[in-house]
Design a protein around this motif. Sequence first.
Motif, PDB file in Angstrom:
ATOM      1  N   ASP A  53       0.817  -1.215   0.000  1.00  0.00           N
ATOM      2  CA  ASP A  53       0.000   0.000   0.000  1.00  0.00           C
ATOM      3  C   ASP A  53       0.852   1.267   0.000  1.00  0.00           C
ATOM      4  N   ASP A  54       0.296   2.320  -0.558  1.00  0.00           N
ATOM      5  CA  ASP A  54       0.792   3.703  -0.486  1.00  0.00           C
ATOM      6  C   ASP A  54       1.802   4.052  -1.567  1.00  0.00           C
ATOM      7  N   GLY A  55       2.515   3.086  -2.105  1.00  0.00           N
ATOM      8  CA  GLY A  55       3.473   3.384  -3.174  1.00  0.00           C
ATOM      9  C   GLY A  55       4.741   4.063  -2.691  1.00  0.00           C
ATOM     10  N   TYR A  56       5.356   3.523  -1.641  1.00  0.00           N
ATOM     11  CA  TYR A  56       6.599   4.098  -1.133  1.00  0.00           C
ATOM     12  C   TYR A  56       7.733   3.898  -2.137  1.00  0.00           C
ATOM     13  N   ALA A  57       8.618   4.891  -2.194  1.00  0.00           N
ATOM     14  CA  ALA A  57       9.732   4.835  -3.139  1.00  0.00           C
ATOM     15  C   ALA A  57      10.647   3.646  -2.870  1.00  0.00           C
ATOM     16  N   LEU A  67      -0.928   6.353  -5.008  1.00  0.00           N
ATOM     17  CA  LEU A  67      -1.716   7.575  -4.845  1.00  0.00           C
ATOM     18  C   LEU A  67      -1.296   8.604  -5.900  1.00  0.00           C
ATOM     19  N   PRO A  68      -1.966   8.639  -7.053  1.00  0.00           N
ATOM     20  CA  PRO A  68      -1.548   9.560  -8.108  1.00  0.00           C
ATOM     21  C   PRO A  68      -1.702  11.032  -7.746  1.00  0.00           C
ATOM     22  N   GLY A  69      -2.410  11.345  -6.683  1.00  0.00           N
ATOM     23  CA  GLY A  69      -2.509  12.732  -6.234  1.00  0.00           C
ATOM     24  C   GLY A  69      -1.357  13.159  -5.344  1.00  0.00           C
ATOM     25  N   ARG A  70      -0.446  12.228  -5.040  1.00  0.00           N
ATOM     26  CA  ARG A  70       0.699  12.545  -4.171  1.00  0.00           C
ATOM     27  C   ARG A  70       2.020  12.095  -4.800  1.00  0.00           C
ATOM     28  N   LEU A  71       2.107  12.102  -6.108  1.00  0.00           N
ATOM     29  CA  LEU A  71       3.308  11.639  -6.788  1.00  0.00           C
ATOM     30  C   LEU A  71       4.540  12.408  -6.316  1.00  0.00           C
ATOM     31  N   GLY A  72       5.561  11.662  -5.887  1.00  0.00           N
ATOM     32  CA  GLY A  72       6.786  12.300  -5.421  1.00  0.00           C
ATOM     33  C   GLY A  72       6.655  12.985  -4.082  1.00  0.00           C
ATOM     34  N   GLY A  73       5.529  12.793  -3.401  1.00  0.00           N
ATOM     35  CA  GLY A  73       5.322  13.404  -2.089  1.00  0.00           C
ATOM     36  C   GLY A  73       5.775  12.496  -0.966  1.00  0.00           C
ATOM     37  N   ASP A  74       5.043  12.538   0.133  1.00  0.00           N
ATOM     38  CA  ASP A  74       5.376  11.655   1.249  1.00  0.00           C
ATOM     39  C   ASP A  74       4.092  11.282   1.999  1.00  0.00           C
ATOM     40  N   PRO A  84       7.721   8.486  10.672  1.00  0.00           N
ATOM     41  CA  PRO A  84       8.622   9.391   9.975  1.00  0.00           C
ATOM     42  C   PRO A  84       8.167   9.608   8.533  1.00  0.00           C
ATOM     43  N   ARG A  85       8.643  10.691   7.925  1.00  0.00           N
ATOM     44  CA  ARG A  85       8.283  10.975   6.546  1.00  0.00           C
ATOM     45  C   ARG A  85       9.001  10.009   5.614  1.00  0.00           C
ATOM     46  N   LYS A  86       8.224   9.357   4.760  1.00  0.00           N
ATOM     47  CA  LYS A  86       8.763   8.410   3.790  1.00  0.00           C
ATOM     48  C   LYS A  86       8.386   8.877   2.392  1.00  0.00           C
ATOM     49  N   PRO A  87       9.343   8.982   1.483  1.00  0.00           N
ATOM     50  CA  PRO A  87       9.032   9.451   0.127  1.00  0.00           C
ATOM     51  C   PRO A  87       8.198   8.435  -0.646  1.00  0.00           C
ATOM     52  N   LEU A  88       7.294   8.971  -1.475  1.00  0.00           N
ATOM     53  CA  LEU A  88       6.458   8.153  -2.339  1.00  0.00           C
ATOM     54  C   LEU A  88       7.025   8.136  -3.752  1.00  0.00           C
ATOM     55  N   LEU A  89       6.626   7.155  -4.519  1.00  0.00           N
ATOM     56  CA  LEU A  89       7.097   7.030  -5.892  1.00  0.00           C
ATOM     57  C   LEU A  89       6.664   8.221  -6.749  1.00  0.00           C
TER      58      LEU A  89
END
Length: 239
Positions: free
Chosen positions: A70-74, A96-103, A111-116
């Motif tokens: 889940d979530d699409g973590y980098a 989550l295509p609304g959070r591309l490259g976010g966290d 902790p903050r984890k980067p998304l793909l």
Amino acid sequence: MRVPADTKVPWVALYHSVGDCSDDPYRITVTPERLDRQLAWLTRRGLRGVSMAELLAAPTRRGLVGLTFDDGYADFLTSALPVLRRHDCTATLFVLPGRLGGDNAWDPLGPRKPLLTADGIRQAAAEGVEIGSHGLTHVDLTKADDIRLKTEVVESRAALEELTGTPVTGFCYPYGTIDQRAVDAVDEAGYTYACAIDPGPVNSPLALPRVHIGQNDTAVRLFLKYRLHHLRRRPVEGI
């Protein structure tokens, strides 16, 4: 320990991030080493981890276990995918295509984890990973108004199909929470299956149960989760 040959409900494992779990208040992370041992456990018992699409399309699910992230973590590309390849496993990645490259801003304790990024999702798809929708921005659909609900469900699918160039047939409810209204919205959006966590009385391929797998799940815990899964789930018809 011998694993039962089959279950009435497909056994689907729920993962999130694969990496350093020293700071992990929500217990969403497993190390690559732990994932490696967990997949080895499946292999030793004649089981293979596969994507949801492969699992649900199989004439018999005997010997197959669904693997979802889940979530699409980098870290999926750098830490999870090499382990999956090593064990000849496939998987479904809900992003989550609304959070591309976010966290993971929805987790207040971090902790903050980067998304793909978009390129990362395309790379995962090119590697044979099934891409599914986790909504646009990771909101609890049971608390969303009608407009937000439709936006999260419909627009996320359209965005991912444009991004990957392939149909997106699977959905995953953020936080695993569902109600009949959310299920109906997913149905109307054209998804063929959807994953929850413990959907309760909803009996539908649009409300598939999953089992959370974490860093503490050693061989004994995995065996118990696998063995007890079919005892506490009602049969899901139509898949």
